[in-house]
Design a protein around this motif. Structure first.
Motif, short mmCIF file in Angstrom:
data_model
loop_
_atom_site.label_atom_id
_atom_site.label_comp_id
_atom_site.label_asym_id
_atom_site.label_seq_id
_atom_site.Cartn_x
_atom_site.Cartn_y
_atom_site.Cartn_z
N ILE A 123 -14.21 16.50 6.33
CA ILE A 123 -12.97 17.17 6.75
C ILE A 123 -12.08 16.25 7.58
N VAL A 124 -12.57 15.06 7.87
CA VAL A 124 -11.79 14.14 8.70
C VAL A 124 -10.83 13.34 7.82
N HIS A 125 -9.54 13.36 8.18
CA HIS A 125 -8.55 12.56 7.47
C HIS A 125 -8.49 11.20 8.16
N ALA A 126 -9.25 10.25 7.66
CA ALA A 126 -9.26 8.93 8.30
C ALA A 126 -7.91 8.25 8.11
N VAL A 127 -7.38 8.34 6.91
CA VAL A 127 -6.06 7.80 6.62
C VAL A 127 -5.29 8.85 5.82
N ASN A 128 -4.06 9.07 6.22
CA ASN A 128 -3.34 10.21 5.66
C ASN A 128 -1.95 9.78 5.17
N ASN A 129 -1.85 9.58 3.86
CA ASN A 129 -0.56 9.28 3.23
C ASN A 129 0.12 8.08 3.87
N LEU A 130 -0.62 7.01 3.97
CA LEU A 130 -0.14 5.82 4.67
C LEU A 130 0.50 4.83 3.69
N SER A 131 1.64 4.32 4.06
CA SER A 131 2.29 3.27 3.26
C SER A 131 2.54 2.06 4.16
N LEU A 132 2.33 0.89 3.59
CA LEU A 132 2.42 -0.34 4.38
C LEU A 132 2.82 -1.49 3.47
N THR A 133 3.74 -2.30 3.94
CA THR A 133 4.13 -3.48 3.16
C THR A 133 4.02 -4.70 4.07
N VAL A 134 3.39 -5.74 3.55
CA VAL A 134 3.31 -6.99 4.29
C VAL A 134 4.03 -8.06 3.47
N GLN A 135 5.08 -8.61 4.05
CA GLN A 135 5.87 -9.61 3.34
C GLN A 135 5.21 -10.98 3.44
N GLU A 136 5.52 -11.80 2.46
CA GLU A 136 4.98 -13.16 2.43
C GLU A 136 5.41 -13.92 3.68
N ASN A 137 4.50 -14.76 4.18
CA ASN A 137 4.75 -15.60 5.34
C ASN A 137 5.17 -14.81 6.59
N SER A 138 4.50 -13.69 6.79
CA SER A 138 4.74 -12.93 8.01
C SER A 138 3.42 -12.77 8.76
N VAL A 139 3.54 -12.43 10.02
CA VAL A 139 2.33 -12.09 10.79
C VAL A 139 2.53 -10.66 11.25
N ILE A 140 1.80 -9.76 10.66
CA ILE A 140 1.99 -8.35 10.99
C ILE A 140 0.76 -7.83 11.74
N ALA A 163 0.87 -1.19 0.00
CA ALA A 163 0.00 0.00 0.00
C ALA A 163 0.90 1.22 0.00
N GLU A 164 0.66 2.11 -0.94
CA GLU A 164 1.53 3.29 -1.05
C GLU A 164 0.72 4.57 -1.01
N ASN A 165 1.09 5.43 -0.07
CA ASN A 165 0.53 6.78 0.03
C ASN A 165 -1.00 6.81 0.05
N LEU A 166 -1.57 5.90 0.81
CA LEU A 166 -3.04 5.85 0.86
C LEU A 166 -3.59 7.03 1.66
N THR A 167 -4.59 7.66 1.08
CA THR A 167 -5.25 8.77 1.77
C THR A 167 -6.75 8.59 1.62
N LYS A 168 -7.46 8.77 2.71
CA LYS A 168 -8.92 8.70 2.64
C LYS A 168 -9.50 9.76 3.57
N HIS A 169 -10.37 10.59 3.00
CA HIS A 169 -11.03 11.64 3.80
C HIS A 169 -12.50 11.30 3.91
N TYR A 170 -13.07 11.59 5.06
CA TYR A 170 -14.53 11.59 5.21
C TYR A 170 -14.90 13.03 5.53
#
Lengths: 264, 309
Positions: free
Chosen positions: B15-32, B6-13
């Motif tokens: 005026i509320v910034h529910a998610v703001n420029n979020l980046s996340l990587t989940v590698q194979e066979n991991s528990v995150i 996930a790269e630079n995810l942004t979601k507004h509702y």
């Protein structure tokens, strides 16, 4: 194991929820009651066979169409809206199925079954009440049905869009009922204005949304015995076509929105 | 290989910034673990990752593909939502058998997964008649039915009793070790996550404030606490407090707990015998206190919060 048909499974699941006992039985009874109870008013009408058939069909579909509308409110506004609100659609979206297939399965359940029941009872009633008149006038029978259903389908499209935007079963139901009565009142006002002013433009607009108006005008059925608008059969048919283009557009928008934009 | 990107995810509702420029990587066979307080944006993030919500900006890939309306991807993903809702009037076993047919797995798998979550006794109940805990178990069974490679679970253990929670976490570990299933688990019950996760992403105010392997995060964020057992806690504490790298000392009847600055733990080990001799205290033992995930989370939120001010 061979992969099943996800679409049919979702459809079966939706039917199970929409028509659990005794909902289907009650609505089948109401359809039959509404069809035969009002048929008596037109039996024995005199005049050309076409007009008798038109009058018969108009009388036997009036109440069942209203019952169909109740099912639209129950299954689409309250049902689909509730499914979006609570998360059943979210669950369906974890299955290997396109969004549009999920919507089709829901609509086939909500509208398809209700229409099948509606037309089954109607067909049976027609062959019981006017056995000799149906086949010779089949084109008029079909046109009358298509025209009368037009407004309900148009309204169904509106309800579908409202439901998707509101995404809440109860609120969609309330807004839908208010819209229905608002449209009915607006139609009456438009017809009154047309009668008062002698202008036919407002009636033509109404006829585009509710093409049975054009057919009534063609047959000079009340109130068109006093309003001066007499379209030809071809013109009336064009209003029907125009109405279904609008309906198709509404459903296209609904599908597009559900598939491309709707956040669940 | 990254299973979720996930790269630079942004979601507004509004005026509320529910998610703001979020980046996340989940590698194979991991528990995150995705951790954060209520309203941090965990559920919104998960919904965007699953293709249920369209991000205003940024993009997501699962197994290298866009999850929005990509049905084939769902053959490899199991989902447990925060609030599970299934067609209410269908029976538990019947519905799971239907799901088996949808995914093309043998119908006996329905009984298998009900067994995995100890829900066999509810086979013939209507879904609407399940208790909140049972519904949660049903949701987990539903997510595992097609043996997914990735399980995304939002508050998976909500509504479960401690015993059920524990056995569910055992199941997560088992699936991870034996079947190489990758998990993205969101929760605010941190002790549970610390038991199963190898990495965490700490979310707050719609952003990932810190992420990585648990060990790395402990090293980076937790101020080390050293526990010194002694017969003269007060005297020793006075000496220890004077050390420049000591941030805080607390005293109890058996000894003292000393919080030191980052990287200064070894210095305290070296200085303690000298200070003990000086104060006349006898050292009975010295050890590092382990930081819980909860403490780590608090440290991260405090440190990152101060940086953002």
């Amino acid at each position: 194991m061979k992969k099943g048909k996800p679409f049919l499974e979702i459809f079966a699941s939706a039917v199970h929820e929409d028509y659990r006992f005794p909902i289907l039985e009650i609505f089948a009874f109401l359809y039959a009651l509404g069809t035969f109870a009002f048929a008596g008013f037109s039996i024995g009408s005199s005049g050309p066979e076409e007009i008798v058939i038109y009058g018969l069909i108009s009388s036997i579909m009036g109440m069942p169409l209203f019952i169909f509308l109740i099912l639209v409110f129950k299954n689409i506004a309250y049902g689909l809206g509730g499914d979006i609100e609570r998360g059943t659609i979210q669950t369906y979206l974890s299955y290997p199925l396109k969004r549009r297939s999920i919507l089709t399965a829901k609509l086939l359940s909500a509208l398809g079954i209700a229409l099948l029941l509606f037309f089954g009872v109607q067909l049976f009633a027609l062959f019981v009440l006017a056995p000799g008149m149906i086949l010779p006038n089949i084109h008029m029978v079909l046109l009358t049905y298509v025209a009368h259903c037009g407004y309900i389908f148009f309204f169904t499209g509106i309800i579908l869009l409202v439901t998707m935007f509101i995404k809440k079963g109860g609120s969609a139901l309330i807004v839908g009922v208010i819209l229905y009565f608002a449209l009915s009142i607006a139609t009456s006002i438009v017809l009154f204005i047309a009668w008062m002013t002698g202008s036919i433009l407002p009636i033509q607009i109404v006829a585009l949304l509710n093409p049975s108006t054009a057919l009534s005008a063609y047959y000079r059925i009340q109130p068109f015995d006093v309003i001066d608008w007499a379209p030809t059969l071809t013109e009336a048919t064009l209003y029907v076509v125009g109405n279904y283009v609008i309906i198709a557009s509404l459903f296209f928008i609904a599908y597009y929105y559900f598939s491309r934009r709707l956040s669940i | 290989m990254s299973v979720i990107l996930a790269e630079n995810l942004t979601k507004h509702y509004g005026i509320v910034h529910a998610v703001n420029n979020l980046s996340l990587t989940v590698q194979e066979n991991s528990v995150i673990g995705l951790i954060g307080p209520n309203g941090a944006g965990k559920t919104t993030t998960i919904k965007m990752v699953l293709g249920l919500l369209k991000p205003d900006e940024g993009h997501v890939e699962i197994f290298g593909e866009n999850p929005w309306d990509n049905p084939d991807l769902r053959n490899n993903i199991g989902v447990v939502h925060e609030k599970n809702y299934f067609p209410a009037h269908q029976k538990v076993l019947n519905y799971l058998e239907r799901v088996c047919r949808i995914f093309g797995v043998p119908e006996f798998r329905a009984r298998e997964v009900l067994g995995l979550v100890n829900l066999e006794e509810a086979n013939d109940r209507q879904i609407k008649a399940l208790s909140a805990g049972m519904l949660q178990k049903f949701g987990i069974a539903h997510a595992l039915i097609h043996k997914p490679k990735l399980v995304v679970a939002d508050e998976m253990t909500a509504n479960l009793d401690p015993l059920a929670r524990s056995s569910l976490l055992d199941l997560v570990l088992k699936l991870h070790k034996e079947e190489k299933v990758t998990f993205l688990l969101s929760s605010h019950i941190l002790p549970e996550l610390s038991r199963v996760c190898d990495s965490v992403a700490v979310m707050n105010r719609g952003k990932v404030w810190a992420s990585g392997k648990l060990d790395e995060l402990y090293d980076k964020f937790s101020a080390r606490t050293v526990r010194i057992f002694t017969d003269q806690p007060e005297k020793l504490a006075e000496q220890v407090k004077a050390l420049p790298y000591v941030e805080h000392v607390s005293i109890d009847s058996r000894g003292i707990s000393v919080k030191v600055a980052e990287g200064k733990e070894d210095n305290l080990y070296e200085d303690t015998p000298k200070l003990a001799r000086k104060s006349g205290a006898k050292i009975q033992g010295i050890e590092s206190e382990s930081t819980s995930l909860e403490e780590l989370y608090r440290q991260i939120v405090t440190q990152q919060g101060e940086k953002q001010k």
